[in-house]
Write a protein that holds these residues in place. Structure first.
Motif, PDB file in Angstrom:
ATOM      1  N   ASP A 150       0.824  -1.205   0.000  1.00  0.00           N
ATOM      2  CA  ASP A 150       0.000   0.000   0.000  1.00  0.00           C
ATOM      3  C   ASP A 150       0.863   1.262   0.000  1.00  0.00           C
ATOM      4  N   THR A 151       2.002   1.229   0.710  1.00  0.00           N
ATOM      5  CA  THR A 151       2.935   2.354   0.672  1.00  0.00           C
ATOM      6  C   THR A 151       3.443   2.564  -0.751  1.00  0.00           C
ATOM      7  N   HIS A 152       3.780   1.468  -1.426  1.00  0.00           N
ATOM      8  CA  HIS A 152       4.237   1.564  -2.809  1.00  0.00           C
ATOM      9  C   HIS A 152       3.129   2.067  -3.712  1.00  0.00           C
ATOM     10  N   MET A 153       1.903   1.612  -3.484  1.00  0.00           N
ATOM     11  CA  MET A 153       0.767   2.118  -4.254  1.00  0.00           C
ATOM     12  C   MET A 153       0.645   3.631  -4.088  1.00  0.00           C
ATOM     13  N   GLY A 154       0.754   4.105  -2.848  1.00  0.00           N
ATOM     14  CA  GLY A 154       0.699   5.546  -2.617  1.00  0.00           C
ATOM     15  C   GLY A 154       1.812   6.274  -3.351  1.00  0.00           C
ATOM     16  N   ALA A 155       3.010   5.716  -3.324  1.00  0.00           N
ATOM     17  CA  ALA A 155       4.145   6.341  -4.008  1.00  0.00           C
ATOM     18  C   ALA A 155       3.890   6.452  -5.508  1.00  0.00           C
ATOM     19  N   MET A 156       3.378   5.383  -6.115  1.00  0.00           N
ATOM     20  CA  MET A 156       3.125   5.402  -7.554  1.00  0.00           C
ATOM     21  C   MET A 156       2.081   6.453  -7.932  1.00  0.00           C
ATOM     22  N   LEU A 157       1.018   6.540  -7.142  1.00  0.00           N
ATOM     23  CA  LEU A 157      -0.047   7.486  -7.466  1.00  0.00           C
ATOM     24  C   LEU A 157       0.393   8.926  -7.236  1.00  0.00           C
ATOM     25  N   ILE A 158       1.219   9.162  -6.229  1.00  0.00           N
ATOM     26  CA  ILE A 158       1.785  10.508  -6.032  1.00  0.00           C
ATOM     27  C   ILE A 158       2.628  10.879  -7.238  1.00  0.00           C
ATOM     28  N   ALA A 159       3.483   9.970  -7.677  1.00  0.00           N
ATOM     29  CA  ALA A 159       4.331  10.237  -8.840  1.00  0.00           C
ATOM     30  C   ALA A 159       3.506  10.481 -10.097  1.00  0.00           C
ATOM     31  N   ALA A 160       2.315   9.879 -10.150  1.00  0.00           N
ATOM     32  CA  ALA A 160       1.428  10.069 -11.301  1.00  0.00           C
ATOM     33  C   ALA A 160       0.615  11.357 -11.214  1.00  0.00           C
ATOM     34  N   GLY A 161       0.793  12.115 -10.128  1.00  0.00           N
ATOM     35  CA  GLY A 161       0.126  13.404  -9.999  1.00  0.00           C
ATOM     36  C   GLY A 161      -1.090  13.418  -9.091  1.00  0.00           C
TER      37      GLY A 161
END
Length: 346
Positions: free
Chosen positions: A267-278
């Motif tokens: 879930d932390t990685h999911m959050g990181a990916m979505l932040i990077a996606a804007g």
């Protein structure tokens, strides 16, 4: 040159306040107020729950979701993915009227892959991810459905309670709304002299911190900044969090490399990916549930602690790789293959 996931996170702020202003202007409702049942018509929401051996609490969880669905005029879809349970979980999914789609996987694949299975089946633009031991108040689905957006991650909170069975075996829950400050992200008391598992920081003395309030409800955590042991990706906890479906599929969904059953970091990685996606991460203080501990809570907690270092190492390695995008095809192919192995329960 392609930016790493860590570098991409540092490029983005977390100023979601324009979303809040537009919502409050449109509805006349405070962002953090429970949503009245008169609002939400025309909104759509899918709920995805991966479960494994949750029979001790799943009927209570599903009953609460049934009540929440009756409360809101939004269109809701409930998907439960059984990750090869060995107790009565499968039968509960098959028989409970709250479940729209139930899938049983023949072998344990872990929370990340099970969540992906539900994500692919989801039809609404906003997907609420939750654990199979989270009991939500009636207004929770309306809170999410009416605030969802294609670039917004809505963060909920959990109030852990021990499993105390009543005469019928069902868990006894505290009266009233779950306590926001029972969640570590709202009220945190780190010990002295002990390295934090996430950042490795060591504090000379114990203290009380309030990550949610002290970061202006996560706004100050943009651009890769941290608050002691906390950063923005860590605030996206799949015990209760909503994401835009298309954005999460585009980055490839949850990384199936987090495969062990137990504590994740997916879930932390999911959050990181979505932040990077804007995407922005916006907390909903009223979105909180009772998180029921398993009957063998001490044993499971030790297992989670033991599995934390390799999972965190995997996450750190993913941060050095290019920020993912355009992975819809890969995600769809991989997840359809997994679903083809499964059994339709409903």
């Amino acid at each position: 040159m392609t930016r790493s996931l860590r570098d991409a996170i540092a490029q983005h702020d977390n100023d979601y306040r324009p979303h809040v202003e537009r919502f409050e202007c449109r509805t006349g409702l405070c962002w953090h107020d429970p949503t009245p049942p008169t609002l939400g018509r025309g909104s759509r929401l899918s709920i995805v729950i991966p479960v494994r051996d949750n029979a001790y609490c799943l009927p209570t969880v599903l009953d609460a979701l049934n009540a929440a669905r009756d409360y809101t005029p939004a269109s809701t879809q409930l998907i439960v993915v059984d990750d090869a349970s060995t107790d009565q979980t499968t039968a509960i999914i098959r028989d409970h009227p709250a479940v729209d789609i139930g899938i049983r996987l023949p072998r344990p694949v872990g929370g990340a892959a099970a969540r992906n299975a539900g994500l692919l089946l989801a039809e609404a633009p906003t997907v609420l991810h939750m654990d199979g031991d989270m009991v939500l108040p009636a207004h929770a689905l309306a809170d999410v459905a009416i605030r969802g957006a294609d670039d917004l991650v809505l963060v909920g909170f959990r109030h852990n309670v021990p499993y105390t069975p009543g005469p019928d075996g069902r868990p006894i829950l505290p009266a009233g709304e779950p306590d926001l400050h029972a969640d570590y992200r709202a009220h945190w008391t780190p010990p002295a002299g002990k390295p934090m598992f996430y950042s490795g920081q060591v504090y000379d003395q114990a203290f009380v911190a309030n990550p949610l309030a002290d970061t202006d409800d996560f706004v100050k955590l943009g651009h890769g900044r941290a608050y002691y042991d906390w950063d923005l990706p860590r605030m996206a906890v799949t015990a209760l969090v909503a994401t835009p479906r298309d954005a999460l599929i585009d980055v490839g969904g949850f990384d199936p490399g987090f495969t062990e059953i137990g504590w994740g970091a997916e879930d932390t990685h999911m959050g990181a990916m979505l932040i990077a996606a804007g995407c922005k991460l916006a907390p909903l203080r009223q979105l909180r549930g009772h998180h029921i501990d398993p009957p063998d809570a001490d044993e499971q907690w030790q297992h989670k602690l033991a599995s934390a270092p390799p999972r965190l190492a995997h996450y750190r390695q993913l941060l050095t790789q290019p920020a993912p995008t355009g992975r819809r095809g890969e995600f769809t192919t991989r997840t359809r293959r997994l679903l083809a192995e499964g059994e339709a329960l409903r």
